[in-house]
Design a protein around this motif. Structure first.
Motif, mmCIF file in Angstrom:
data_model
loop_
_atom_site.group_PDB
_atom_site.id
_atom_site.type_symbol
_atom_site.label_atom_id
_atom_site.label_comp_id
_atom_site.label_asym_id
_atom_site.label_seq_id
_atom_site.Cartn_x
_atom_site.Cartn_y
_atom_site.Cartn_z
ATOM 1 N N LEU A 51 0.771 -1.292 -0.006
ATOM 2 C CA LEU A 51 -0.028 0.073 0.061
ATOM 3 C C LEU A 51 0.854 1.222 0.121
ATOM 4 O O LEU A 51 0.405 2.266 -0.404
ATOM 5 C CB LEU A 51 -1.133 0.042 1.241
ATOM 6 C CG LEU A 51 -2.231 -1.142 1.325
ATOM 7 C CD1 LEU A 51 -2.942 -1.092 2.434
ATOM 8 C CD2 LEU A 51 -3.006 -0.908 0.184
ATOM 9 N N GLY A 52 2.177 1.191 0.473
ATOM 10 C CA GLY A 52 2.801 2.243 0.366
ATOM 11 C C GLY A 52 2.646 3.285 1.584
ATOM 12 O O GLY A 52 2.061 3.037 2.553
ATOM 13 N N ARG A 53 3.474 4.552 1.378
ATOM 14 C CA ARG A 53 3.173 5.533 2.453
ATOM 15 C C ARG A 53 1.617 6.227 2.386
ATOM 16 O O ARG A 53 1.195 6.184 1.344
ATOM 17 C CB ARG A 53 4.342 6.607 2.303
ATOM 18 C CG ARG A 53 5.444 6.215 2.519
ATOM 19 C CD ARG A 53 6.385 7.461 2.452
ATOM 20 N NE ARG A 53 7.781 6.984 2.827
ATOM 21 C CZ ARG A 53 8.332 7.216 3.890
ATOM 22 N NH1 ARG A 53 7.571 7.623 4.994
ATOM 23 N NH2 ARG A 53 9.774 6.523 4.169
ATOM 24 N N PRO A 54 1.116 6.305 3.390
ATOM 25 C CA PRO A 54 1.673 6.248 4.968
ATOM 26 C C PRO A 54 1.354 5.001 5.537
ATOM 27 O O PRO A 54 1.779 4.664 6.563
ATOM 28 C CB PRO A 54 0.773 7.276 5.801
ATOM 29 C CG PRO A 54 -0.613 7.315 4.955
ATOM 30 C CD PRO A 54 -0.245 7.076 3.380
ATOM 31 N N LEU A 55 0.788 3.994 4.902
ATOM 32 C CA LEU A 55 0.225 2.684 5.504
ATOM 33 C C LEU A 55 1.490 1.857 6.085
ATOM 34 O O LEU A 55 1.359 1.109 6.852
ATOM 35 C CB LEU A 55 -0.976 2.173 4.655
ATOM 36 C CG LEU A 55 -2.091 2.767 4.608
ATOM 37 C CD1 LEU A 55 -2.888 2.113 3.597
ATOM 38 C CD2 LEU A 55 -2.692 2.556 6.103
ATOM 39 N N VAL A 56 2.472 2.032 5.216
ATOM 40 C CA VAL A 56 3.603 0.946 5.517
ATOM 41 C C VAL A 56 4.274 1.608 6.564
ATOM 42 O O VAL A 56 4.879 0.653 7.563
ATOM 43 C CB VAL A 56 4.740 1.211 4.256
ATOM 44 C CG1 VAL A 56 5.320 2.433 4.349
ATOM 45 C CG2 VAL A 56 5.852 0.019 4.572
ATOM 46 N N LEU A 57 4.045 2.779 7.123
ATOM 47 C CA LEU A 57 4.295 3.286 8.655
ATOM 48 C C LEU A 57 3.415 2.856 9.529
ATOM 49 O O LEU A 57 3.514 2.810 10.788
ATOM 50 C CB LEU A 57 4.832 4.692 8.443
ATOM 51 C CG LEU A 57 6.162 4.975 7.520
ATOM 52 C CD1 LEU A 57 6.202 6.423 7.252
ATOM 53 C CD2 LEU A 57 7.527 4.135 8.075
ATOM 54 N N ILE A 58 2.108 3.324 9.155
ATOM 55 C CA ILE A 58 0.877 3.412 10.107
ATOM 56 C C ILE A 58 0.404 1.916 10.676
ATOM 57 O O ILE A 58 0.298 1.526 11.680
ATOM 58 C CB ILE A 58 -0.337 3.746 9.434
ATOM 59 C CG1 ILE A 58 0.130 5.498 9.397
ATOM 60 C CG2 ILE A 58 -1.501 3.572 10.338
ATOM 61 C CD1 ILE A 58 -1.031 6.150 8.280
ATOM 62 N N LEU A 59 0.236 1.009 9.521
ATOM 63 C CA LEU A 59 0.152 -0.297 10.053
ATOM 64 C C LEU A 59 0.828 -1.089 11.063
ATOM 65 O O LEU A 59 0.248 -1.716 12.126
ATOM 66 C CB LEU A 59 -0.194 -1.142 8.840
ATOM 67 C CG LEU A 59 -1.388 -0.783 7.672
ATOM 68 C CD1 LEU A 59 -1.567 -1.882 6.741
ATOM 69 C CD2 LEU A 59 -2.708 -0.446 8.438
ATOM 70 N N TRP B 142 -8.189 4.496 5.982
ATOM 71 C CA TRP B 142 -9.247 4.351 7.071
ATOM 72 C C TRP B 142 -9.302 3.060 7.108
ATOM 73 O O TRP B 142 -9.502 2.420 8.160
ATOM 74 C CB TRP B 142 -10.452 5.372 6.945
ATOM 75 C CG TRP B 142 -11.282 5.285 5.902
ATOM 76 C CD1 TRP B 142 -11.206 5.476 4.536
ATOM 77 C CD2 TRP B 142 -12.474 4.116 5.992
ATOM 78 N NE1 TRP B 142 -12.236 5.114 3.836
ATOM 79 C CE2 TRP B 142 -12.826 4.211 4.710
ATOM 80 C CE3 TRP B 142 -12.928 3.102 6.829
ATOM 81 C CZ2 TRP B 142 -14.021 3.204 4.242
ATOM 82 C CZ3 TRP B 142 -14.026 2.378 6.421
ATOM 83 C CH2 TRP B 142 -14.466 2.476 4.973
ATOM 84 N N ALA B 143 -9.797 2.457 5.802
ATOM 85 C CA ALA B 143 -10.470 0.850 5.741
ATOM 86 C C ALA B 143 -9.000 -0.093 6.068
ATOM 87 O O ALA B 143 -9.370 -1.069 6.918
ATOM 88 C CB ALA B 143 -10.760 0.506 4.501
ATOM 89 N N ALA B 144 -7.965 0.195 5.776
ATOM 90 C CA ALA B 144 -6.852 -0.649 5.894
ATOM 91 C C ALA B 144 -6.631 -0.575 7.419
ATOM 92 O O ALA B 144 -6.339 -1.636 8.146
ATOM 93 C CB ALA B 144 -5.444 -0.174 5.435
#
Length: 198
Positions: free
Chosen positions: A60-68, A116-118
């Motif tokens: 998914l890349g940024r920002p999710l690579v950091l958030i998840l 939000w969904a991830a």
């Protein structure tokens, strides 16, 4: 990078040779940092879900690579408190099995979810994983050190998934990452069956 891929694939392969739910068997915990660190690595359902979170985040890349990888252990701690308090939950083993299946599917299908969904999906699954371990935590000899080891190992499994997920930038890497996602999803089907008949 090849060594990381090999280690993750070997670990995933061993999942089918093991009984499900080793990471939360209900057995007495030895307690301490080392025990907590080794606990999630020894549980194929937890190991595969954590790697899948990292893989999906990398895809998914940024920002999710950091958030998840931050959301999962944070919400897992909340689930752990719920487990320690004995708050009623739906069948936890089924929730954990579904988490492995769905996270693996998200990677295999290269599913692009909004932030939000991830975040919601990963947070929901984290509650189940945390709850299972929270039920065991009070019997640990040193719950604080055990928890620190457990959270660190969980974070490192996320990082391993991210490292493998970075291969997705190359054509062969996409085959590896999506194939690993399919394998994780298949393991989730096995865990789901085992939890349903237990």
């Amino acid at each position: 990078m090849r060594r990381s891929v090999s280690l993750v694939l070997i670990s995933a392969g061993l999942a089918f040779c093991a009984s499900p739910a080793w990471a939360h068997s209900g057995a007495t915990l030895q307690g301490g940092f080392a025990s907590g660190f080794l606990h999630p690595i020894g549980g194929p359902d937890h190991l595969l879900a954590m790697v899948a979170v990292g893989l999906w985040g990398a895809f998914l890349g940024r920002p999710l690579v950091l958030i998840l990888p931050v959301i999962f252990p944070t919400v897992m701690a909340v689930g752990g408190v719920l487990g320690m308090l004995g708050v009623p939950m739906p069948p936890v083993e089924l929730g954990i099995a579904v988490s492995v299946l769905m996270l693996g599917f998200m990677v295999a299908a290269a599913f692009r979810a909004p932030v939000w969904a991830a975040s919601l999906v990963v947070g929901l699954f984290a509650v189940f994983h945390g709850y299972a371990h929270g039920q065991e935590l009070p019997v640990a000899a040193d719950p604080v050190a055990y928890s620190l080891g457990f959270v660190l190992a969980t974070g490192l499994l996320h990082v391993a998934g991210i490292a493998v997920g970075m291969l997705n930038a190359r054509p062969l890497g996409r085959v590896v990452t999506r194939g690993l996602g399919a394998f994780i999803a298949a393991a989730g089907v096995y865990f789901l069956y085992a939890a349903a008949v237990a």
